[in-house]
Design a protein around this motif. Structure first.
Motif, PDB file in Angstrom:
ATOM      1  N   HIS A  90      -1.888  -1.826   0.463  1.00  0.00           N
ATOM      2  CA  HIS A  90      -2.822  -1.941   1.591  1.00  0.00           C
ATOM      3  C   HIS A  90      -4.238  -1.572   1.149  1.00  0.00           C
ATOM      4  O   HIS A  90      -4.448  -0.826   0.202  1.00  0.00           O
ATOM      5  N   ILE A  91      -5.187  -2.156   1.890  1.00  0.00           N
ATOM      6  CA  ILE A  91      -6.610  -1.910   1.649  1.00  0.00           C
ATOM      7  C   ILE A  91      -7.183  -1.570   3.020  1.00  0.00           C
ATOM      8  O   ILE A  91      -6.982  -2.334   3.973  1.00  0.00           O
ATOM      9  N   GLY A  92      -7.922  -0.445   3.128  1.00  0.00           N
ATOM     10  CA  GLY A  92      -8.231   0.050   4.458  1.00  0.00           C
ATOM     11  C   GLY A  92      -6.869   0.247   5.119  1.00  0.00           C
ATOM     12  O   GLY A  92      -5.929   0.752   4.491  1.00  0.00           O
ATOM     13  N   PRO A 150     -14.315   4.887   1.460  1.00  0.00           N
ATOM     14  CA  PRO A 150     -12.934   5.195   1.834  1.00  0.00           C
ATOM     15  C   PRO A 150     -12.704   6.707   1.988  1.00  0.00           C
ATOM     16  O   PRO A 150     -13.519   7.512   1.533  1.00  0.00           O
ATOM     17  N   THR A 151     -11.579   7.050   2.602  1.00  0.00           N
ATOM     18  CA  THR A 151     -11.118   8.445   2.597  1.00  0.00           C
ATOM     19  C   THR A 151      -9.875   8.509   1.713  1.00  0.00           C
ATOM     20  O   THR A 151      -9.680   7.640   0.868  1.00  0.00           O
ATOM     21  N   GLY A 152      -9.026   9.514   1.891  1.00  0.00           N
ATOM     22  CA  GLY A 152      -7.817   9.636   1.075  1.00  0.00           C
ATOM     23  C   GLY A 152      -8.054  10.570  -0.105  1.00  0.00           C
ATOM     24  O   GLY A 152      -9.137  11.147  -0.264  1.00  0.00           O
ATOM     25  N   ARG A 191       0.775  14.253   4.338  1.00  0.00           N
ATOM     26  CA  ARG A 191       0.299  15.398   3.563  1.00  0.00           C
ATOM     27  C   ARG A 191      -1.056  15.925   4.045  1.00  0.00           C
ATOM     28  O   ARG A 191      -1.427  17.044   3.739  1.00  0.00           O
ATOM     29  N   PHE A 192      -1.786  15.117   4.780  1.00  0.00           N
ATOM     30  CA  PHE A 192      -3.078  15.578   5.292  1.00  0.00           C
ATOM     31  C   PHE A 192      -2.927  16.311   6.633  1.00  0.00           C
ATOM     32  O   PHE A 192      -3.881  16.871   7.143  1.00  0.00           O
ATOM     33  N   THR A 203      -7.850   9.761  -3.462  1.00  0.00           N
ATOM     34  CA  THR A 203      -8.471   9.171  -4.650  1.00  0.00           C
ATOM     35  C   THR A 203      -9.981   9.389  -4.736  1.00  0.00           C
ATOM     36  O   THR A 203     -10.476   9.758  -5.807  1.00  0.00           O
ATOM     37  N   PRO A 204     -10.753   9.190  -3.652  1.00  0.00           N
ATOM     38  CA  PRO A 204     -12.208   9.316  -3.807  1.00  0.00           C
ATOM     39  C   PRO A 204     -12.738  10.748  -3.797  1.00  0.00           C
ATOM     40  O   PRO A 204     -13.948  10.947  -3.955  1.00  0.00           O
ATOM     41  N   LEU A 229     -14.412   2.726   6.112  1.00  0.00           N
ATOM     42  CA  LEU A 229     -13.418   1.664   6.249  1.00  0.00           C
ATOM     43  C   LEU A 229     -12.586   1.758   7.515  1.00  0.00           C
ATOM     44  O   LEU A 229     -12.234   0.739   8.101  1.00  0.00           O
ATOM     45  N   ASP A 230     -12.245   2.990   7.893  1.00  0.00           N
ATOM     46  CA  ASP A 230     -11.250   3.104   8.963  1.00  0.00           C
ATOM     47  C   ASP A 230     -11.300   4.466   9.643  1.00  0.00           C
ATOM     48  O   ASP A 230     -11.919   5.406   9.151  1.00  0.00           O
ATOM     49  N   LYS A 236       0.553   4.751  -8.138  1.00  0.00           N
ATOM     50  CA  LYS A 236      -0.183   3.511  -7.887  1.00  0.00           C
ATOM     51  C   LYS A 236       0.087   2.438  -8.955  1.00  0.00           C
ATOM     52  O   LYS A 236      -0.465   1.338  -8.874  1.00  0.00           O
ATOM     53  N   GLY A 251      -9.880   2.522  -1.978  1.00  0.00           N
ATOM     54  CA  GLY A 251      -8.651   3.007  -2.594  1.00  0.00           C
ATOM     55  C   GLY A 251      -7.608   1.932  -2.362  1.00  0.00           C
ATOM     56  O   GLY A 251      -7.884   0.909  -1.732  1.00  0.00           O
ATOM     57  N   ILE A 252      -6.403   2.168  -2.846  1.00  0.00           N
ATOM     58  CA  ILE A 252      -5.326   1.193  -2.608  1.00  0.00           C
ATOM     59  C   ILE A 252      -4.052   1.947  -2.232  1.00  0.00           C
ATOM     60  O   ILE A 252      -3.748   3.000  -2.811  1.00  0.00           O
TER      61      ILE A 252
END
Ligand code: F6R
Length: 241
Positions: free
Chosen positions: A138-140, A35-37, A167-168, A39-40, A66-67, A202, A132-133
């Protein structure tokens, strides 16, 4: 579902990275779903350290993200490919040809999604999927709705997701409203799944996930049907359970 609650984000990151490293040590040519985001990020940091300081090698590992945002070229500063390059791939010995992504600029979306699905299948499937969630479950980019798509597909991002991902992006930039994403079925075909959640934002999603029900209105609930899911969450994310 197994639940691991760590004291804080740092410990969550270390624990997850150690698990991923263990997978790589056991099966050096494993397939990882990533995943990105936010959390990881800590997990990627620790994995880079394990590579640089302890010789963890990703030379035979294949990754499947994932995406990817619809319309962003992989070299776009805000693409998920670029996020992965900057935070992980550039700092380890993974081979370029072993990095697999959905192409956000593909002309024929259906064909692109099928190509990605075929690549996962012919590579032997995903051994370990890290997720992540979203705050909305949502997932992905499988967003809450009346139904979920099983295979990789083009998804419309929920309003809340667009806001959260702002925010990104620079202020004047627009967050893409669409993305290509693995489907819930693609994700559930993985051998093992780690789901990460950190922070109070979360806590509601984690509480929902603990409920004994499955509904497309809360996509993460589908993880309950998988035989090997481990939730690694920090104290703050565990606030409501
Ligand atoms: C990212 C992805 C998303 C994120 C989720 C949580 O590739 O698929 O589902 O995992 O939006 O994002 P963060 O970690 O930024 O809270």
């Amino acid at each position: 579902m197994r639940l691991i609650i760590t004291d804080n984000y740092k410990k969550l990151s270390r624990r997850t990275a150690r698990h991923v490293a263990g997978q790589i040590e056991l099966k050096p040519d494993c397939n990882l779903g990533l995943p990105t985001g936010s959390t990881p990020l800590g997990m990627y940091d620790v994995l880079v350290k394990l590579h640089q300081e302890e010789g963890l090698s990703l030379a035979e590992v294949s990754t499947f993200n994932l995406d990817e945002y619809r319309g962003l070229d992989r070299n776009h500063p805000r693409s998920f490919y670029n996020y992965m390059a900057e935070n992980f791939f550039q700092h380890v010995d993974i081979k370029e040809e072993n990095i697999n992504f959905l192409d956000g600029t593909a002309g024929d979306i259906e064909q692109e999604c099928q190509r990605f699905e075929n690549k996962i299948a012919t590579s032997g499937g995903i051994d370990l999927m890290v997720l992540g969630i979203g705050r909305n479950g949502h997932i992905g980019f499988n967003e809450p709705g009346k139904e979920l798509k099983s295979n990789s597909h083009l998804a419309e991002l929920a309003e809340e997701t667009i806001k959260a991902n702002q925010r990104f992006f620079q202020e004047e930039e627009e967050v893409p409203a669409q993305a290509l994403t693995m489907g819930m079925g693609t994700i559930l075909k993985s051998d093992r799944i780690l789901l990460l959640a950190s922070g109070r934002s979360k806590a509601w999603a984690v509480k929902e996930l603990m409920k004994n029900r499955i509904t497309p209105e809360f996509p993460a609930s589908f993880l309950r049907v998988h035989p090997w899911v481990t939730l690694i969450i920090d104290q703050e994310a565990a606030d409501k359970i």
